[in-house]
Design a protein around this motif. Sequence first.
Motif, PDB file in Angstrom:
ATOM      1  N   LYS A 121       0.978   4.043  -2.889  1.00  0.00           N
ATOM      2  CA  LYS A 121       0.747   5.456  -2.545  1.00  0.00           C
ATOM      3  C   LYS A 121       1.885   6.321  -3.086  1.00  0.00           C
ATOM      4  CE  LYS A 121      -0.034   8.528   1.329  1.00  0.00           C
ATOM      5  NZ  LYS A 121      -0.071   8.672   2.790  1.00  0.00           N
ATOM      6  N   THR A 122       3.101   5.835  -3.011  1.00  0.00           N
ATOM      7  CA  THR A 122       4.246   6.574  -3.547  1.00  0.00           C
ATOM      8  C   THR A 122       4.100   6.767  -5.049  1.00  0.00           C
ATOM      9  OG1 THR A 122       5.684   5.660  -1.833  1.00  0.00           O
ATOM     10  CG2 THR A 122       6.758   6.577  -3.774  1.00  0.00           C
TER      11      THR A 122
ATOM     12  N   ARG B 246       1.292   6.716  -6.775  1.00  0.00           N
ATOM     13  CA  ARG B 246       0.159   7.608  -7.010  1.00  0.00           C
ATOM     14  C   ARG B 246       0.540   9.063  -6.758  1.00  0.00           C
ATOM     15  NH1 ARG B 246      -3.422   6.032  -3.212  1.00  0.00           N
ATOM     16  NH2 ARG B 246      -3.137   7.917  -1.997  1.00  0.00           N
ATOM     17  N   GLN B 247       1.300   9.313  -5.692  1.00  0.00           N
ATOM     18  CA  GLN B 247       1.715  10.682  -5.391  1.00  0.00           C
ATOM     19  C   GLN B 247       2.630  11.245  -6.463  1.00  0.00           C
ATOM     20  OE1 GLN B 247       3.414  10.256  -1.501  1.00  0.00           O
ATOM     21  NE2 GLN B 247       1.511  10.783  -0.464  1.00  0.00           N
TER      22      GLN B 247
ATOM     23  N   ALA C 273       0.831  -1.209   0.000  1.00  0.00           N
ATOM     24  CA  ALA C 273       0.000   0.000   0.000  1.00  0.00           C
ATOM     25  C   ALA C 273       0.864   1.256   0.000  1.00  0.00           C
ATOM     26  CB  ALA C 273      -0.929  -0.012   1.211  1.00  0.00           C
ATOM     27  N   ALA C 274       1.945   1.235   0.761  1.00  0.00           N
ATOM     28  CA  ALA C 274       2.840   2.393   0.789  1.00  0.00           C
ATOM     29  C   ALA C 274       3.528   2.590  -0.557  1.00  0.00           C
ATOM     30  CB  ALA C 274       3.889   2.227   1.893  1.00  0.00           C
TER      31      ALA C 274
END
Length: 134
Positions: free
Chosen positions: A121-122, A124-125, A117-118
């Motif tokens: 998220k990276t 996606r950011q 998930a992290a």
Amino acid sequence: MKDALRRIKEFIGDVWMLIAVDPLTKIIFSFSCAVFSLFAAEVMRFAFSRVLIAAEGVRYVDKSNMLKVCTHPVTVILILLFLIIMTFTALFEIGGLLHSFSMAQIGRQTDIWSMTAAGAKTCRQTLVPRNSPV
């Protein structure tokens, strides 16, 4: 000199603390990311070579048409696409490992799913327009 050695010893101890908390999860995550990256690279290589040969209209690439194939616009676009996808796979792994290291820094263990998930998220950011240099 003693101060420098003390700082090196502290640094090695800090790094060891980050790695020592749940090392098996970190190894499995890194290995999984490496296998996925290798698989994705092979699939893209095969698909891109088929697309490139079809777009260029050649049966195979040899010395006589190498320059023509390498300078074709489709080749440049496919290489850029390949680099972007491989960059995102690397960012995914880095994001997951950074999450794991930050959890280790506060003394907590993590699992594969939170690292995944992290990493997502990276990635996606990275796509957020405010992070774009343009």
